[in-house]
Design an enzyme around this catalytic site. Structure first.
Site, mmCIF file in Angstrom:
data_model
loop_
_atom_site.group_PDB
_atom_site.id
_atom_site.type_symbol
_atom_site.label_atom_id
_atom_site.label_comp_id
_atom_site.label_asym_id
_atom_site.label_seq_id
_atom_site.Cartn_x
_atom_site.Cartn_y
_atom_site.Cartn_z
ATOM 1 N N LYS A 1 17.188 -9.030 -16.675
ATOM 2 C CA LYS A 1 16.328 -9.188 -15.499
ATOM 3 C C LYS A 1 15.199 -10.167 -15.783
ATOM 4 C CE LYS A 1 15.062 -8.220 -11.393
ATOM 5 N NZ LYS A 1 15.886 -8.916 -10.407
ATOM 6 N N GLU B 1 22.657 -20.424 -4.312
ATOM 7 C CA GLU B 1 22.259 -19.042 -4.553
ATOM 8 C C GLU B 1 23.432 -18.086 -4.287
ATOM 9 O OE1 GLU B 1 20.021 -17.659 -6.062
ATOM 10 O OE2 GLU B 1 19.910 -15.619 -5.297
ATOM 11 N N GLU C 1 27.240 -13.987 -11.014
ATOM 12 C CA GLU C 1 26.469 -13.000 -11.787
ATOM 13 C C GLU C 1 27.144 -11.629 -11.800
ATOM 14 O OE1 GLU C 1 21.726 -14.141 -11.520
ATOM 15 O OE2 GLU C 1 22.659 -13.314 -9.732
ATOM 16 N N HIS D 1 33.280 -36.483 -3.090
ATOM 17 C CA HIS D 1 33.064 -37.343 -4.265
ATOM 18 C C HIS D 1 33.542 -36.664 -5.550
ATOM 19 C CE1 HIS D 1 31.005 -40.183 -1.769
ATOM 20 N NE2 HIS D 1 30.191 -39.228 -1.330
ATOM 21 N N LYS E 1 24.952 -15.628 -7.098
ATOM 22 C CA LYS E 1 25.100 -14.175 -6.900
ATOM 23 C C LYS E 1 26.509 -13.754 -7.264
ATOM 24 C CE LYS E 1 21.978 -13.331 -6.774
ATOM 25 N NZ LYS E 1 20.793 -13.801 -7.123
ATOM 26 N N ASN F 1 -2.602 2.438 5.822
ATOM 27 C CA ASN F 1 -1.698 1.315 5.572
ATOM 28 C C ASN F 1 -1.488 0.576 6.872
ATOM 29 O OD1 ASN F 1 -1.352 2.232 3.022
ATOM 30 N ND2 ASN F 1 0.762 2.927 3.293
ATOM 31 N N GLY F 2 -1.342 -0.730 6.810
ATOM 32 C CA GLY F 2 -1.107 -1.507 8.033
ATOM 33 C C GLY F 2 -2.295 -2.386 8.332
ATOM 34 N N CYS G 1 0.810 -1.216 0.000
ATOM 35 C CA CYS G 1 0.000 0.000 0.000
ATOM 36 C C CYS G 1 0.846 1.270 0.000
ATOM 37 C CB CYS G 1 -0.877 0.018 1.238
ATOM 38 S SG CYS G 1 -1.845 -1.459 1.423
ATOM 39 N N ARG H 1 5.849 -0.361 -5.459
ATOM 40 C CA ARG H 1 5.620 -1.208 -4.290
ATOM 41 C C ARG H 1 4.582 -2.293 -4.571
ATOM 42 N NH1 ARG H 1 7.390 0.170 0.385
ATOM 43 N NH2 ARG H 1 5.539 -0.524 1.500
ATOM 44 N N TRP I 1 -2.832 -2.892 -1.431
ATOM 45 C CA TRP I 1 -2.462 -4.299 -1.641
ATOM 46 C C TRP I 1 -3.320 -5.083 -0.669
ATOM 47 C CZ3 TRP I 1 2.170 -5.921 -4.435
ATOM 48 C CH2 TRP I 1 2.215 -7.302 -4.592
HETATM 49 C C1 G6P Z 1 16.991 -14.303 -15.083
HETATM 50 C C2 G6P Z 1 17.405 -13.373 -13.937
HETATM 51 C C3 G6P Z 1 17.536 -14.169 -12.651
HETATM 52 C C4 G6P Z 1 16.243 -14.905 -12.364
HETATM 53 C C5 G6P Z 1 15.830 -15.793 -13.541
HETATM 54 C C6 G6P Z 1 14.418 -16.317 -13.352
HETATM 55 O O1 G6P Z 1 18.032 -15.155 -15.373
HETATM 56 O O2 G6P Z 1 18.630 -12.732 -14.246
HETATM 57 O O3 G6P Z 1 17.832 -13.291 -11.584
HETATM 58 O O4 G6P Z 1 16.398 -15.672 -11.223
HETATM 59 O O5 G6P Z 1 15.802 -15.039 -14.744
HETATM 60 O O6 G6P Z 1 13.555 -15.237 -13.371
HETATM 61 P P1 G6P Z 1 12.102 -15.227 -12.758
HETATM 62 O O7 G6P Z 1 11.578 -13.842 -13.060
HETATM 63 O O8 G6P Z 1 11.325 -16.288 -13.461
HETATM 64 O O9 G6P Z 1 12.236 -15.478 -11.306
#
Ligand code: G6P
Length: 604
Positions: A599, A480, A487, A503, A484, A99-100, A2, A27, A75
């Site tokens: 993205k 992950e 990337e 292994h 990161k 909001n809240g 919100c 948001r 929201w």
């Molecule tokens: C792209 C982005 C990643 C993301 C992946 C899946 O490779 O660079 O950061 O995790 O897509 O995207 P999604 O929007 O489906 O989570």
């Protein structure tokens, strides 16, 4: 989530309110509305969906001269996203935005209903305006009625209220949700839940503290603290540049998004992680009828969230889980059985491979669920049901807060399914929910930790590779962490289950092989420690992330002592995000837009 705006002045109020709401759009929201009091008359507009729908409804509205007004993007938490539930909410001659969550709304509503008050919406917010009008009858001034209203409310709120009886005044109160007042040299007054909504319009802002309430008009701003004592506003100069304002003083969007995780996770949990159960108003329990398996499907970071889910669902909900990489599932001629619930996880809701698997599952007649951050995205439109993660717009290509909110939703969903299937005791569920509610606090970035990681990062700019290792949910977290790092630093990194190193991968161990070891105290501590020792014996350079120092490591990122492994998970997640960020900064890379990456990947 919100957003709130408000205005007192002579400018084009419609443009100011709609423009402010537009700035808060990132948001996320599912309906919006404004109320304007001009020449003694209220004009109200509400619309479901995007702001463009509200703009359309207001296209013939052109108030002239002095006005006051309030606006809101909602929201949905209490009540579905309908026009009736959209704010502002009306009494007889007053309007409110909020909001809240008003925790005692049910009892207040009951009390007001016995007095003959009729409620139009299903929201908790509506009690504020009716309570105010009820108290107005006895009070000497409108402010006295507002003050009493605020004193009666329990919960979290940022609220603005306007009444026909005082057509130049906006009443405000803040407890737990953000709210500010802003002004410019022409004496105009603005309100907003975040300063991005007033940048470019106002020059100075005062940020309300919890417990503050009061009123503002052409004659000034009157603020009172929680004890009813008057206080002076502390005006601060507002940033004038919209783009840098969006970064809110952070060097990169990724950094801002890491720091934002505490707030967005509060949004993710809002109205869902209650004391005794998980509430997902947006899904029907029947979705799980006849389901014996859950198949998660995703790409990239979202795939890692799915892997976390596989541990949580089997552990708590005792249901068979499989996890698939979307690009693989598409062409492997999979067995899609009718007793399987097919769940796609996606930040964008547009990733081509994941979207295609959702179509495959639908064609095979499976029930489908999308866990997604973007409302109205292709996956949300296609799936039978959706749970939104409420992370807000994520700008950094390297996903951070989207991952955090996905894991939080999946953890909640595992408990929701556990309750449905009777696989969790009441106490255990309450304990999990208590833990869940600590997560926004757990992910608050600790300055000391960030400083330490900044210093430490200079030792990790070379080498022939990184191994991130962990067990259980810390294995997908290791994946992950490694993702990161690659990337945004372009260094070679791999995530591995700690017990699997022996292994094969351990053959690479030497001082130039950097191991980032996730060592939680509350889950398989001894087992993981033995695996780290195996690497240390082969002279790998080891950085341990955990709450207990490990004498055989070279470096140490200390996390706080926690009582639950998921608290450790979330704090370690932040540490890994910061580590990648700081390594990337030292290497001079474009943190927010790393080479070769996008993205949202809408191609196969
Ligand atoms: C792209 C982005 C990643 C993301 C992946 C899946 O490779 O660079 O950061 O995790 O897509 O995207 P999604 O929007 O489906 O989570």
């Amino acid at each position: 989530m919100c957003g709130i705006v408000g205005y007192i002045g002579e400018k084009d109020i419609k443009q100011i309110l709609l423009g402010g709401l537009k700035e808060l759009e990132y948001r996320g929201y599912d309906s919006a509305g404004i109320a304007v009091l001009n020449n003694g008359e209220f004009s109200i507009f509400k619309a479901v969906g995007k702001l463009i729908n509200l703009e359309e409804k207001t296209k013939d509205f052109h108030p002239q001269g002095f006005s006051i007004g309030i606006g809101h993007t909602r929201w949905a938490t209490h009540g579905k996203p309908t026009e009736l539930n959209a704010h502002p909410h009306v009494g007889k001659k007053s309007y409110v935005v909020h909001n809240g969550i008003i925790e005692n709304y049910a009892e207040l509503k009951k009390e007001l209903e016995t007095k003959g008050v009729e409620f139009l919406s299903q929201t908790d917010t509506e009690v504020i305006v009716h309570l105010f009008e009820d108290l107005q009858k006895e009070a000497k001034t409108n402010f006295e009625a507002f003050e009493k209203t605020v004193q009666t409310l329990h919960g979290a709120y940022a609220t603005l209220l306007v009444t026909k009886e005082e057509p130049d005044t906006v009443f405000f109160a803040k407890e737990g949700s953000p709210l500010l007042i802003a002004k410019n040299e022409n004496g105009e007054i603005y309100f907003a839940s975040s300063d991005t909504a007033v940048i470019g319009e106002a020059s100075q802002a005062h940020y309300f503290e919890d417990g503050d309430y009061g009123y503002a008009s052409k004659d000034g701003v009157f603020i009172f603290d929680k004890d009813g004592k008057p206080k002076q506003p502390k005006w601060q100069k507002l940033e004038q540049n919209k783009l840098s304002a969006q970064k809110e003083g952070y060097r990169f969007f990724m950094e801002k998004e890491i720091y934002e995780q505490s707030d967005v996770l509060s949004d993710t949990l809002l109205g869902r992680a209650t004391e005794n159960e998980v509430v997902f108003e947006e899904i029907d329990k029947e979705l799980f009828d006849g389901i014996n398996e859950i198949k998660f499907c995703a790409c990239g970071t979202s795939y890692h969230a799915a892997l976390c889910a596989s541990y949580l669902f089997e552990r708590y909900a005792k249901i068979r889980v499989s996890v698939e990489i979307a690009s693989e599932l598409r062409y492997k001629e999979p067995l899609l059985m009718p007793d399987t619930l097919f769940v796609v996880i996606s930040q964008s809701g547009e990733t081509a491979d994941t979207l295609e698997t959702l179509k495959m599952a639908k064609n095979a007649g499976l029930k489908t669920l999308a866990i997604c951050n973007v409302d109205n995205s292709s996956m949300v439109r296609l799936a039978d049901a959706t749970i939104l993660t409420r992370a807000g717009i994520e700008k950094g290509v390297a996903s951070t807060k989207a991952f955090a909110t996905q894991v939080a939703v999946l953890w909640m969903l595992s408990l929701y399914v556990a309750k449905l299937r009777n696989t969790i005791e009441k106490d255990a569920l309450q304990n999990q929910l208590r833990t869940l509610r600590t997560i926004p606090q757990v992910v608050k970035v600790d300055d000391g930790m960030h400083e330490r990681i900044k210093r430490l990062s200079k030792r990790y700019l070379h080498g022939h590779g990184f191994f991130f290792i962990g067990r259980d949910v810390f294995f997908p977290l290791a994946l992950e962490g490694a993702l990161k790092l690659k990337e945004i630093s372009y260094l070679h990194a791999e995530g591995y289950p700690a017990g699997e190193m022996k292994h094969g991968p351990i053959a690479l161990a030497d001082p130039e092989l950097f191991t980032i070891a996730l060592l939680p105290k509350n889950l398989l501590f001894e087992k993981t420690r033995s695996n780290i020792e195996e690497l240390s014996a082969r002279d790998s350079t080891i950085c341990v992330v955990g709450s207990e120092e490990f004498e055989k490591g070279d470096d140490f990122i200390k996390t706080k002592p926690h009582r639950h492994y998921m608290q450790e998970f979330f704090e370690m997640m932040v540490a890994l995000q910061l580590l990648s960020l700081e390594i990337s900064v030292r290497l001079g890379n474009d943190v927010d837009m790393p080479r070769n990456l996008a993205k949202s990947v809408t191609v196969e």
